[in-house]
Design an enzyme around this catalytic site. Structure first.
Site, mmCIF file in Angstrom:
data_model
loop_
_atom_site.group_PDB
_atom_site.id
_atom_site.type_symbol
_atom_site.label_atom_id
_atom_site.label_comp_id
_atom_site.label_asym_id
_atom_site.label_seq_id
_atom_site.Cartn_x
_atom_site.Cartn_y
_atom_site.Cartn_z
ATOM 1 N N LYS A 13 2.950 -5.410 5.239
ATOM 2 C CA LYS A 13 3.910 -5.756 6.284
ATOM 3 C C LYS A 13 4.517 -4.510 6.918
ATOM 4 O O LYS A 13 5.522 -4.584 7.588
ATOM 5 C CB LYS A 13 5.021 -6.610 5.693
ATOM 6 C CG LYS A 13 4.517 -7.893 5.059
ATOM 7 C CD LYS A 13 5.659 -8.839 4.747
ATOM 8 C CE LYS A 13 5.161 -10.081 4.050
ATOM 9 N NZ LYS A 13 5.003 -9.907 2.603
ATOM 10 N N ASP A 35 -1.233 -6.947 -0.664
ATOM 11 C CA ASP A 35 -0.049 -6.326 -0.072
ATOM 12 C C ASP A 35 -0.076 -4.804 -0.178
ATOM 13 O O ASP A 35 -0.818 -4.246 -0.967
ATOM 14 C CB ASP A 35 1.210 -6.824 -0.801
ATOM 15 C CG ASP A 35 1.756 -8.097 -0.180
ATOM 16 O OD1 ASP A 35 1.260 -8.501 0.880
ATOM 17 O OD2 ASP A 35 2.686 -8.683 -0.773
ATOM 18 N N MET A 77 14.272 -2.438 -2.790
ATOM 19 C CA MET A 77 14.346 -2.214 -1.332
ATOM 20 C C MET A 77 15.693 -1.607 -0.928
ATOM 21 O O MET A 77 16.259 -1.979 0.107
ATOM 22 C CB MET A 77 14.096 -3.531 -0.576
ATOM 23 C CG MET A 77 12.721 -4.108 -0.814
ATOM 24 S SD MET A 77 12.496 -5.730 -0.090
ATOM 25 C CE MET A 77 13.316 -6.765 -1.278
HETATM 26 C C1 LIG Z 1 9.170 -6.559 -1.281
HETATM 27 S S1 LIG Z 1 9.743 -6.016 -2.849
HETATM 28 C C2 LIG Z 1 8.480 -6.700 -3.860
HETATM 29 C C3 LIG Z 1 8.857 -6.761 -5.321
HETATM 30 C C4 LIG Z 1 7.720 -7.253 -6.186
HETATM 31 N N1 LIG Z 1 7.392 -8.618 -5.859
HETATM 32 C C5 LIG Z 1 8.015 -7.133 -7.680
HETATM 33 O O1 LIG Z 1 8.194 -8.158 -8.372
HETATM 34 O O2 LIG Z 1 8.041 -6.020 -8.173
HETATM 35 C C6 LIG Z 1 9.307 -4.317 -2.775
HETATM 36 C C7 LIG Z 1 10.231 -3.445 -3.603
HETATM 37 O O3 LIG Z 1 9.892 -3.525 -4.979
HETATM 38 C C8 LIG Z 1 10.124 -2.277 -5.604
HETATM 39 N N2 LIG Z 1 8.845 -1.780 -6.143
HETATM 40 C C9 LIG Z 1 7.723 -2.482 -6.267
HETATM 41 N N3 LIG Z 1 6.759 -1.757 -6.864
HETATM 42 C C10 LIG Z 1 7.305 -0.556 -7.127
HETATM 43 C C11 LIG Z 1 6.829 0.639 -7.736
HETATM 44 N N4 LIG Z 1 5.577 0.732 -8.216
HETATM 45 N N5 LIG Z 1 7.677 1.680 -7.854
HETATM 46 C C12 LIG Z 1 8.930 1.597 -7.411
HETATM 47 N N6 LIG Z 1 9.433 0.504 -6.806
HETATM 48 C C13 LIG Z 1 8.631 -0.570 -6.675
HETATM 49 C C14 LIG Z 1 10.718 -1.353 -4.546
HETATM 50 O O4 LIG Z 1 12.120 -1.490 -4.582
HETATM 51 C C15 LIG Z 1 10.155 -1.966 -3.286
HETATM 52 O O5 LIG Z 1 10.919 -1.622 -2.148
#
Ligand SMILES: C[S@@+](CC[C@H](N)C(=O)[O-])C[C@H]1O[C@@H](n2cnc3c(N)ncnc32)[C@H](O)[C@@H]1O
Length: 249
Positions: A56, A34, A167
């Site tokens: 995506k 991803d 998000m």
């Molecule tokens: C589609 S969701 C996926 C979440 C992921 N499965 C998790 O458990 O962290 C994507 C969101 O996760 C958050 N996110 C994921 N990795 C991040 C990072 N390294 N720094 C900041 N936000 C992050 C943000 O809010 C982003 O928009």
């Protein structure tokens, strides 16, 4: 028949990969990853593997997801060792469970390897504990994405001490306004953790009313934390005297 591994990559720092994730990545023939999977994490995979980007961000999710399912089926049928790598945890706003169900319905064995989620790891790394005796007895992880927000009843979360929003960058001003309208104090502390667990990490401390007033500059990806626990960040960083001790413990 080879099984497909649906694996959590954690939030970015390769040292936050699980031992199990490292093992299957090192043995993978195909790594299907991803957008939020960092280059440092990909470097932990078998260098001879085929790396396929499944992000995506190049189209509507409802169009891209069937494409991802088709690719997963094709790779699973190849008999090769397939790792489907999700940022954070595959089953937290990651559609890992849908992919798992799809593969299972098509007769393939799946092993899920949970990952360290941005929802819990990034606050901790930034010095913001999601729970703390006397301050926060509960937390909720909520999506701020538009599609799901259409039916979000923010008053449901008024009694939850700490909110973690994923998000939520694009709609941050609307969400903060709705949280205030639903009963959270306008001066409640909040923090964005942008690009957490990477060398580019940035933490922005603010309040709900500042976010609602569109005064906070932040870029995606970021996690938004709302609640009194945000105040503890400076204390844990050693910037404040131990003023909290009696109150908090
Ligand atoms: C589609 S969701 C996926 C979440 C992921 N499965 C998790 O458990 O962290 C994507 C969101 O996760 C958050 N996110 C994921 N990795 C991040 C990072 N390294 N720094 C900041 N936000 C992050 C943000 O809010 C982003 O928009």
């Amino acid at each position: 028949m080879a099984k497909v591994h649906i694996v959590g990559a954690g939030p970015g720092d390769p040292e936050l990969l699980t031992v199990k994730a490292c093992r299957v990545l090192a043995q993978a023939d195909i790594v299907f990853y991803d957008r939020l999977v960092s280059a440092d994490v990909l470097a932990a995979a078998n260098p001879a593997a085929e790396f396929v980007y499944a992000g995506k961000d190049h189209g509507d999710q409802e169009v891209v997801q069937p494409w991802i399912h088709d690719r997963l089926l094709e790779y699973a049928r190849s008999g090769k060792s397939v790792v489907r790598l999700h940022g954070g945890d595959p089953c937290i706003f990651g559609r890992g469970a849908e992919e798992w169900q799809f593969l299972a319905e098509n007769g393939f064995e799946v092993e899920i390897i949970p990952g360290v989620s941005s929802a819990t790891a990034l606050p901790a790394l930034a010095g913001i504990p999601l729970t703390l005796r006397g301050v926060s007895r509960s937390f909720a992880v909520i999506t701020g994405s538009c599609r799901s927000d259409e039916s979000t009843d923010w008053s449901r979360y008024t009694a939850v001490d700490t909110l973690v929003l994923l998000m939520a960058v694009r709609r941050r001003a609307d969400i903060a306004s709705e949280l205030i309208l639903a009963g959270r104090p306008a001066d409640q502390p909040a923090a964005f953790i942008e690009r957490g667990a990477t060398p580019a990490e940035r933490v922005v401390e603010t309040t709900l009313e500042e976010i609602a007033g569109a005064g906070v500059e932040v870029e995606s990806p970021a996690v938004l934390i709302v609640g009194e626990v945000v105040r503890l960040r400076r204390l844990l960083a050693g910037e404040l005297e131990a003023v909290v001790s009696a109150e908090v413990c």
